[in-house]
Scaffold this motif. Structure first.
Motif, PDB file in Angstrom:
ATOM      1  N   GLY A 147      89.876  45.258 108.718  1.00 15.13           N
ATOM      2  CA  GLY A 147      91.060  45.812 109.345  1.00 15.13           C
ATOM      3  C   GLY A 147      90.816  47.197 109.896  1.00 15.13           C
ATOM      4  N   ILE A 148      90.128  48.016 109.121  1.00 15.26           N
ATOM      5  CA  ILE A 148      89.850  49.387 109.573  1.00 15.26           C
ATOM      6  C   ILE A 148      89.000  49.374 110.832  1.00 15.26           C
ATOM      7  CG2 ILE A 148      88.599  51.490 108.980  1.00 15.26           C
ATOM      8  CD1 ILE A 148      89.575  51.131 106.121  1.00 15.26           C
ATOM      9  N   VAL A 149      87.989  48.496 110.839  1.00 16.85           N
ATOM     10  CA  VAL A 149      87.094  48.474 112.000  1.00 16.85           C
ATOM     11  C   VAL A 149      87.829  47.990 113.249  1.00 16.85           C
ATOM     12  CG1 VAL A 149      85.056  47.422 112.956  1.00 16.85           C
ATOM     13  CG2 VAL A 149      85.065  48.189 110.597  1.00 16.85           C
ATOM     14  N   VAL A 150      88.558  46.861 113.103  1.00 15.43           N
ATOM     15  CA  VAL A 150      89.317  46.364 114.264  1.00 15.43           C
ATOM     16  C   VAL A 150      90.361  47.402 114.667  1.00 15.43           C
ATOM     17  CG1 VAL A 150      90.857  44.564 115.084  1.00 15.43           C
ATOM     18  CG2 VAL A 150      88.938  43.982 113.640  1.00 15.43           C
ATOM     19  N   ILE A 165      96.014  56.576 116.719  1.00 13.38           N
ATOM     20  CA  ILE A 165      94.886  56.336 115.815  1.00 13.38           C
ATOM     21  C   ILE A 165      95.389  55.770 114.486  1.00 13.38           C
ATOM     22  CG2 ILE A 165      92.978  57.428 114.619  1.00 13.38           C
ATOM     23  CD1 ILE A 165      93.181  59.582 116.949  1.00 13.38           C
ATOM     24  N   VAL A 166      96.375  56.445 113.904  1.00  8.69           N
ATOM     25  CA  VAL A 166      96.903  55.977 112.615  1.00  8.69           C
ATOM     26  C   VAL A 166      97.511  54.589 112.767  1.00  8.69           C
ATOM     27  CG1 VAL A 166      98.553  56.459 110.790  1.00  8.69           C
ATOM     28  CG2 VAL A 166      97.301  58.324 111.825  1.00  8.69           C
ATOM     29  N   GLY A 167      98.316  54.418 113.849  1.00  8.76           N
ATOM     30  CA  GLY A 167      98.925  53.121 114.112  1.00  8.76           C
ATOM     31  C   GLY A 167      97.871  52.039 114.262  1.00  8.76           C
ATOM     32  N   GLY A 168      96.776  52.359 114.947  1.00  6.79           N
ATOM     33  CA  GLY A 168      95.693  51.396 115.113  1.00  6.79           C
ATOM     34  C   GLY A 168      95.167  50.928 113.776  1.00  6.79           C
ATOM     35  N   PHE A 169      94.876  51.883 112.903  1.00  9.89           N
ATOM     36  CA  PHE A 169      94.367  51.508 111.579  1.00  9.89           C
ATOM     37  C   PHE A 169      95.382  50.673 110.823  1.00  9.89           C
ATOM     38  CE2 PHE A 169      91.496  55.351 111.869  1.00  9.89           C
ATOM     39  CZ  PHE A 169      90.362  54.582 112.059  1.00  9.89           C
ATOM     40  N   LEU A 170      96.652  51.124 110.838  1.00  2.84           N
ATOM     41  CA  LEU A 170      97.689  50.412 110.074  1.00  2.84           C
ATOM     42  C   LEU A 170      97.821  48.969 110.546  1.00  2.84           C
ATOM     43  CD1 LEU A 170     100.552  53.018 109.583  1.00  2.84           C
ATOM     44  CD2 LEU A 170      99.116  51.947 107.853  1.00  2.84           C
ATOM     45  N   ILE A 171      97.940  48.817 111.893  1.00  4.60           N
ATOM     46  CA  ILE A 171      98.129  47.458 112.414  1.00  4.60           C
ATOM     47  C   ILE A 171      96.896  46.614 112.128  1.00  4.60           C
ATOM     48  CG2 ILE A 171      98.379  46.096 114.512  1.00  4.60           C
ATOM     49  CD1 ILE A 171     100.978  47.243 113.887  1.00  4.60           C
ATOM     50  N   GLY A 172      95.709  47.198 112.314  1.00  2.26           N
ATOM     51  CA  GLY A 172      94.480  46.458 112.029  1.00  2.26           C
ATOM     52  C   GLY A 172      94.466  45.958 110.597  1.00  2.26           C
ATOM     53  N   ILE A 173      94.826  46.845 109.655  1.00  2.36           N
ATOM     54  CA  ILE A 173      94.796  46.469 108.236  1.00  2.36           C
ATOM     55  C   ILE A 173      95.870  45.426 107.929  1.00  2.36           C
ATOM     56  CG2 ILE A 173      95.201  47.342 105.908  1.00  2.36           C
ATOM     57  CD1 ILE A 173      93.954  50.012 106.904  1.00  2.36           C
ATOM     58  N   ILE A 174      97.103  45.685 108.435  1.00  2.00           N
ATOM     59  CA  ILE A 174      98.196  44.732 108.181  1.00  2.00           C
ATOM     60  C   ILE A 174      97.839  43.348 108.705  1.00  2.00           C
ATOM     61  CG2 ILE A 174     100.576  44.144 108.783  1.00  2.00           C
ATOM     62  CD1 ILE A 174     101.186  47.125 108.866  1.00  2.00           C
ATOM     63  N   GLN A 175      97.270  43.362 109.935  1.00  2.00           N
ATOM     64  CA  GLN A 175      96.920  42.098 110.566  1.00  2.00           C
ATOM     65  C   GLN A 175      95.910  41.327 109.732  1.00  2.00           C
ATOM     66  OE1 GLN A 175      95.012  42.473 114.313  1.00  2.00           O
ATOM     67  NE2 GLN A 175      96.538  41.233 115.340  1.00  2.00           N
TER      68      GLN A 175
END
Lengths: 293, 353
Positions: free
Chosen positions: A10-13, A239-249
């Motif tokens: 998630g973090i990477v995506v 940036i934060v949103g990217g990480f959050l969405i990646g992880i949630i997804q």
């Protein structure tokens, strides 16, 4: 262990989402428009890079720089021919124009390169790294590092460079910037150029991970939740949103997919968006300037 | 010389009532009557293929009018029309196929169910507008299509469902021309409803909300009520269009209702002319017939580019995007505005102004 693996994925995506989201945020800040054709901007990058690498046989780094230049030209052309004509048009016109643009660019990509999936010649080392049981492919790791470096460069650019300062000024108050003698037109053009370049880089990284095919442009929609979550006008938020969405997804995909039969990855971000829009429409880091009715 | 095309030559209305008349002059009424007669007799001299095409145009026009009530009248952007069409289509599919209900009951029910779903997704409009509302409706689009494709036991999942054509007694609307009549009559009813809607209190409230919502609220218009009402009315027509389309193509499946469809409907409204009923119809015709026109262009071009046929879908996409952008830049008023210009030209002919 499964949880950690999903988290890392998630973090990477998410880092790539953050990069693409940066393009949205830049354009929104400078011109108040949402570039729904961003997904197609992402699509162009890897194709151009591939053509440069296979047809001209240049090394990856040269092709990468070449792609940046061509992406910049694309951004400039779009800004000149379409966006500048609609400067004072209502929101729906700009939304519709970018939707039309996405259709046009997607059509162009299909016409030029067809529908088949192409793969990048291996640029990064292939053997997966084993970090105490968690498997990380080098491509992912490199993508993460490149994204981080780029995000730092951009943050510094906004803070300290003259153009970055001008971009912030125009975003803040166009009238005031204009009356202080700044060329708003120039700043807008630069914004679109940078946004297109950022999207191109995101596309190349994604192409290295999944191969290159026209469905890649779907990331343009996936990233919309990221910008809404982070706040439409916040670089940090992207940036934060990217990480959050990646992880949630990835977590949703890992844990809930078996329950509903797959496909949750694409939907969960939009459920998050609906919640965010209901509870906190300006996002986590966005400015509170939203007009309430 | 007396102008053949335009009979009226000025605005002599002296009261509000006169201004609001549905048919300003007798000749205008006759003009509409002639148009309707032409529409109703069309199957007698048009080929089967064109009757089918016009049926599709009529169905799209119903949906486009629905969207225009939301986007053109009330100023709320929706990128979720495709999914709402799907709700209408699936409602009628489930009701007629699974429960064996008559088409004549399931058609209004499809409209009502879609209206309820649309109203639910319209609730965020209380707090959101413009860009943010567009994204909320986009979320609706993604979520609804996901539910449709995953709820296998009810919707048949990705395989979709097969429908039958509606029947009255022993008569089945199997032929192209019979279905054409059905669609045209519903289109005429839709046009009458929406034209009249504009003349009522509700319609004026919609326009006020679009033009300046805060001022409208100060004047005592309940914003939340009218915004959600716009969603409900608009979704009702979109649902009807979805149900009609489902029974026409006799199949529903999730990919028929993807985001491309939403964009197409938005394009119809925009190319036709925002806030114009006539524009919605013209836009629907334009977007529906665009692929037909492109096929003939491709036919001409294949002499020079032999593999163009394989690229047809991509070419269609390209031209579609180009058309939207060109209209936005050069004629933001849409086809409706072009039509008004032509009318105006003939009104003052042979003088240029």
């Amino acid at each position: 262990m499964f949880f950690l693996q999903m988290l890392i994925n998630g973090i990477v995506v998410g880092s790539i989402y953050g990069l693409v989201a940066l393009g949205f945020v830049l354009i929104y800040r400078a011109s108040g428009a949402l570039n729904l054709a961003n997904g197609e901007f992402v699509l162009f990058g890897p194709y151009i890079c591939l053509v440069l690498m296979t047809a001209l046989n240049v090394p990856f780094l040269v092709a990468f720089i070449g792609t940046l230049i061509i992406s910049a030209i694309l951004g400039l052309v779009v800004e000149r021919l379409v966006i500048r004509q609609l400067q004072n048009a209502p929101t729906i016109s700009v939304i519709m124009a970018t939707l039309g643009l996405s259709s046009l660019l997607a059509g162009a990509v299909h016409i030029i390169w067809g529908h088949t999936t192409r793969t990048f010649p291996p640029v990064f080392p292939q053997t997966p790294l084993n970090l105490g049981g968690i498997i990380v492919t080098p491509v992912y790791l490199w993508s993460f590092i490149i994204v981080m470096i780029l995000l730092i460069i951009f943050s510094l650019f906004f803070k300290f460079s003259k153009i970055g300062l001008a971009m912030r000024a125009v975003a803040d108050d166009r009238q005031a910037a204009l009356s202080m003698g700044m060329s708003v037109k120039f700043v807008l053009a630069v914004t679109w150029i940078i946004a297109a370049m950022v999207a191109g880089i995101g596309g190349i990284l994604l192409g290295n991970i999944n191969g290159v095919n026209p469905t890649m442009s779907a990331i343009g929609l996936t990233v919309l939740p990221v910008v809404i979550l982070g706040g439409l006008d916040s670089v940090i938020g992207a940036i934060v949103g990217g990480f959050l969405i990646g992880i949630i997804q990835n977590l949703a995909g890992g844990y809930l997919d078996p329950l509903v039969g797959g496909g949750l990855k694409d939907v969960v971000p939009f459920i998050v968006v609906l919640l965010i829009l209901m509870l906190k429409p300006h996002g986590l880091f966005g400015s509170r300037g939203i007009e309430r009715v | 010389m007396r102008n053949l095309f335009v009979r009226e030559c000025g605005n002599y209305k002296t009261s509000y009532k006169e201004d609001m008349k549905l048919f300003g002059t007798k000749s205008e009424f006759i003009k509409w009557l002639i148009l309707i007669v032409i529409l109703l007799t069309l199957p007698f001299y048009a080929s089967n293929y064109w009757v089918g095409m016009l049926t599709l145009c009529a169905i799209s026009a119903i949906g486009a009018i629905g969207l225009n009530i939301l986007t053109g009248f009330t100023g709320q952007i929706s990128i979720g029309v495709g999914a709402f069409l799907g709700v209408g289509g699936y409602t009628t599919a489930i009701l007629t196929t699974t429960y064996g209900l008559s088409f004549w009951i399931s058609l209004p029910l499809a409209g009502i169910v879609t209206a309820v779903v649309g109203g639910l997704f319209g609730i965020p409009s209380l707090r959101l507008k413009g860009l943010y509302l567009a994204i909320a409706t986009l979320a609706a689009q993604v979520i609804i299509t996901f539910i449709i494709s995953r709820w296998d036991s009810v919707t048949g999942g990705t395989a979709g469902m097969v429908l039958s054509r509606p029947t009255i007694g022993n008569f089945t609307f199997m032929s192209n021309s019979s279905y054409y009549y059905l669609s045209i009559i519903i289109l005429i009813l839709t046009v009458l409803y929406s034209v009249n809607l504009l003349r009522t209190r509700v319609g004026r409230a919609f326009l006020a909300v679009r033009d300046r919502d805060i001022a409208a609220q100060i004047m005592g218009i309940n914003l939340f009520y009218y915004k959600v009402l716009a969603f409900i009315i608009s979704s009702f027509f979109v649902g009807i269009a979805g149900a009609l389309l489902a029974h026409y193509t006799m199949i529903v499946s999730p990919e028929l209702y993807n985001i491309q469809v939403s964009i197409q409907y938005l394009a119809m409204v925009l190319i036709g002319g925002l806030g114009s009923i006539l524009g919605s119809i013209l836009g629907a015709i334009f977007i529906t017939l665009l692929p037909v026109g492109l096929t003939s262009v491709v036919d001409l071009l294949t002499a020079y580019m032999p593999n163009l046929y394989q690229l047809f879908s991509a070419f269609k996409e390209f031209v579609f995007g180009l058309a939207i952008i060109l209209f936005l830049i050069f004629e933001p008023g849409g086809l409706d505005h072009i039509w008004q210009n032509i009318k105006h030209y003939f009104k003052v002919w042979p003088f240029s102004y």
